[in-house]
Scaffold this active site. Sequence first.
Site, PDB file in Angstrom:
ATOM      1  N   HIS A   1     -17.353   0.024 -58.417  1.00 30.10           N
ATOM      2  CA  HIS A   1     -17.096   1.289 -57.726  1.00 30.10           C
ATOM      3  C   HIS A   1     -16.374   2.325 -58.606  1.00 30.10           C
ATOM      4  O   HIS A   1     -16.676   3.512 -58.544  1.00 30.10           O
ATOM      5  CB  HIS A   1     -16.292   1.013 -56.456  1.00 30.10           C
ATOM      6  CG  HIS A   1     -16.257   2.163 -55.503  1.00 30.10           C
ATOM      7  ND1 HIS A   1     -17.406   2.799 -55.072  1.00 30.10           N
ATOM      8  CD2 HIS A   1     -15.229   2.798 -54.890  1.00 30.10           C
ATOM      9  CE1 HIS A   1     -17.077   3.765 -54.228  1.00 30.10           C
ATOM     10  NE2 HIS A   1     -15.769   3.798 -54.105  1.00 30.10           N
TER      11      HIS A   1
ATOM     12  N   SER B   1     -16.985   8.533 -54.366  1.00 34.05           N
ATOM     13  CA  SER B   1     -16.767   7.755 -53.149  1.00 34.05           C
ATOM     14  C   SER B   1     -16.700   8.690 -51.933  1.00 34.05           C
ATOM     15  O   SER B   1     -17.644   9.438 -51.709  1.00 34.05           O
ATOM     16  CB  SER B   1     -15.484   6.936 -53.315  1.00 34.05           C
ATOM     17  OG  SER B   1     -15.385   5.971 -52.320  1.00 34.05           O
TER      18      SER B   1
ATOM     19  N   ASP C   1     -21.570  -1.918 -57.733  1.00 29.92           N
ATOM     20  CA  ASP C   1     -20.633  -1.423 -56.711  1.00 29.92           C
ATOM     21  C   ASP C   1     -20.894  -2.137 -55.375  1.00 29.92           C
ATOM     22  O   ASP C   1     -21.994  -2.064 -54.839  1.00 29.92           O
ATOM     23  CB  ASP C   1     -20.854   0.095 -56.558  1.00 29.92           C
ATOM     24  CG  ASP C   1     -19.824   0.767 -55.656  1.00 29.92           C
ATOM     25  OD1 ASP C   1     -19.092   0.051 -54.945  1.00 29.92           O
ATOM     26  OD2 ASP C   1     -19.760   2.002 -55.665  1.00 29.92           O
TER      27      ASP C   1
END
Length: 831
Positions: A806, A683, A774
């Site tokens: 995610h 991320s 995601d």
Amino acid sequence: MVVLTTAFITCAKFHCRSSIAAANLLLVSASHSRACAPPRGPLLRRRIDKVSLRSIAMATTQASEAEADKGLPLGMDATMVDEYASQSKLLQEFVKIPSCGKAWIFNSKDENTSRAVVSIGQSDLLGNKRRKFLLNSHISKSASKSVDFHWSPFPTEISGVSAVIPSPSGEKLLLVRNSEDDSPTKLEIWGSCQLKNEIHIAKSVHGSLYTDEWFEGISWNQEETFVAYVAEEPPQPKPVFNDYGFKKEGSSEKDCKSWKGQGDWEETWGETYSKKRIPALFVVNISSGEVRPVKGIPRSLSVGQVIWAPSPSYGLVFVAWSSDNGFQHTPRKLGIKYCYNRPCALYAAPHPFREEAEKPSTEGDKGETTTMIKLTADLNSAFFPRFSPDGKYLVFISAKSAVDSGAHNATNSMHRIEWPTDGKLDGSLGVADVVPIVMCPKENCFPGLYCFGLLRDPWLTDGRTMILSSVWGSKEVVLSINVVSCEVLRVSPQDSDCSWNVLALDKNDILAVSSSLITLPQIYYGIKVSQIESHWEWQEVSTPLPKLSDEISSILSEHKFSILKVPISNLSDKLADGAKLPFEAIFVSHKDSASNPTIVVLHGGPHSVYPSSYSKSLAFLFSQGYNLLVVNYRGSLGFGEEALQSLPGNIGSQDVNDVLTALDLVIRRGLIDPSKVAVVGGSHGGFLTTHLIGQAPDTFVAAAARNPVCNLQLMVGTTDIPDWCFVEIYGKEGKKYFSESPSVDDLCQFHQKSPISHISKVKTPTLFLLGAQDLRVPVSNGLQYARALKERGIESKTIVFPEDIHGIDKPQSDFESFLNIGVWFKKHLSK
Ligand SMILES: *[C@@H]1O[C@H](CO)[C@@H](O)[C@H](O)[C@H]1NC(C)=O
Ligand SMILES: *[C@@H]1O[C@H](CO)[C@@H](O)[C@H](O)[C@H]1NC(C)=O
Ligand SMILES: *[C@@H]1O[C@H](CO)[C@@H](O)[C@H](O)[C@H]1NC(C)=O
Ligand SMILES: *[C@@H]1O[C@H](CO)[C@@H](O)[C@H](O)[C@H]1NC(C)=O
């Protein structure tokens, strides 16, 4: 036979490089591979078993590289087969280790004994799910203040259960069984030895209960006759068509002559909520099974975290979020998972089974005949409501700084409301501060509140002191907070670098779990030594959790870690004082071997933290013979608000510099070999990973990125949190600029500050692990970057997990991700 021979040669190619142990893996893979088609496993295996290693070696020289790869599973590198075999075996050992989840303590009449129930989770790789089981223990305290736990001989698995909620007295247990298809949701009420009642709730009443630890609220009333909860609002019917066109009377009956249309698309709360629409409030009478919705809540509000209020005329207190987010009144929901910057407030509403009871006044909400009352009108964020045991105070947490600044996490505050003893709410409740936001912590002092969950009953017996977990620098700690005197104390041991989390309270004693990067979670029991002083003595609790394998325990014991203070390299006058303080990095290394390669590990957010607690994935990585440098760059939680807020507006530079500064520090201290450094992050940590390989192209010999942010220009139009792009690029101002149709200037800024703008400098071989579902950082971000590397001839490898979101946390996906990270680093760091 020809087919078989080809296969044989293909398979044999890497035999010579592998140990005999690895040959097994090889044979299995060969029997499933395309080169061996049609797969004739048993036959093939028999044939190969007869072949001596010598003849295999001979065959090898004849096989070409290309042929060799054909026999391998997709993406497998022939030179790394041994690594796959040995690393996957070790990773499975790590994955198998059970972990402790929640715990409950039930008091008995005898003041010196009580009972505990601990929920344990264990990954089931084959089933691709987590198994959950409950373990019971009898707790007895002796005169010498020592405590004994007597565990039941076996745990009990609870399958198909979404939530376990004991009643306040501990005499009843509610089990929630959400269904995955169209069958009804089931609520089961258990007594000490029997199923007392089973309530089936049809889909037309509501969908599944929220058990997401955010909207989630499942709450017994004090008399244990009702349960209030949050569940998915029943869907509105979809339009039905038949041979004659649109059927005006939408019928729910199934018939073969009509079909359902889609109706309007509805916004969801984004990442992890793609199948949810509107969380709504319900109450069930547990003896009759009758369910009633709480009326008068506008459809534009999503509700959660419901509890029962003590006074008779107001039944319920809960949190509500408006679907326009208060974000320039954007008429959409923005992603809420991990995002504490969504405005929310506490409300009260009457018990739906006591409608005859006094109606609350509707002052303030002129004209509207709502029965709901807003309790925190002057605050833009209020959640985790808890009443003090005597009903005098309503205490809650606020993330107002996150809402004001737009940062998705920030330093929390705690507040209290004095609850009217006559039960009359007239909207003039004063909100008092209990724990303020800490801007710039003094050395070794409380850095502010970073709280992501509260116990159902967090109170000590004085009814004024709350026990909770929070982040303090790179550690998780247990705090006690007196909500009247406002005193905040750290109650977990201060002299260790371990992380601590509270599990349950036993009157004034605390059941907690402690762990570190190199020690597995261990349960502790803290006895409050004196009734006046706030001091707890901690004893290790022996549990029946399985002993570690010799291999794992020796790996863990061969390592050490320390938390390093990293001074800021670029002290500018523009920085707030709190942003000039050193940040922290955790350094894990082998006790004897100083020459190991190093992996830099970066968390996401950017406003989250890598605490010093045990992490299976990190333990697996250092067990492969690496040092870890886990950098909690400025912007992380646990260091005060000024340090946190120094990052928005400066991502891609300040955070990148902080990571390089931390790396410099360990190099200057001679702790690592600067020629063998890799980097991994997910991320925002993937944003940093890809920035680092572009901005410092000679520093990293390998990289791995999980669902990385690589191109904000692309992300802004596809993510569930486009506001994140504006706030992190422009800082606080970003809230003002936020738009669903970014200007060319904005897009230009987004591009310039994205890793993709540095791609021409990248040399580092990079592995990408991407979740196709995601919604936060859509798969297109990682894919585009990976393709751009390929276009430039840079070595890369991409694995896409079709069902993952995610977090890429499905057990099999998590396993394959870290296995590949391990093998990728081994391949590039041992050159
Ligand atoms: C509990 O322990 C305390 C101190 O050890 C002792 O004084 C008390 O009598 C015990 N109570 C019971 C019910 O055994
Ligand atoms: C709850 O259900 C029980 C059993 O049907 C009933 O006696 C009781 O009156 C109900 N309570 C309310 C408040 O409706
Ligand atoms: C140092 O920080 C200031 C302000 O924070 C920034 O403008 C400047 O570019 C930074 N310099 C370097 C070399 O990073
Ligand atoms: C906020 O902090 C929590 C706790 O560390 C973390 O799980 C979450 O990912 C963070 N959210 C963001 C957007 O950084």
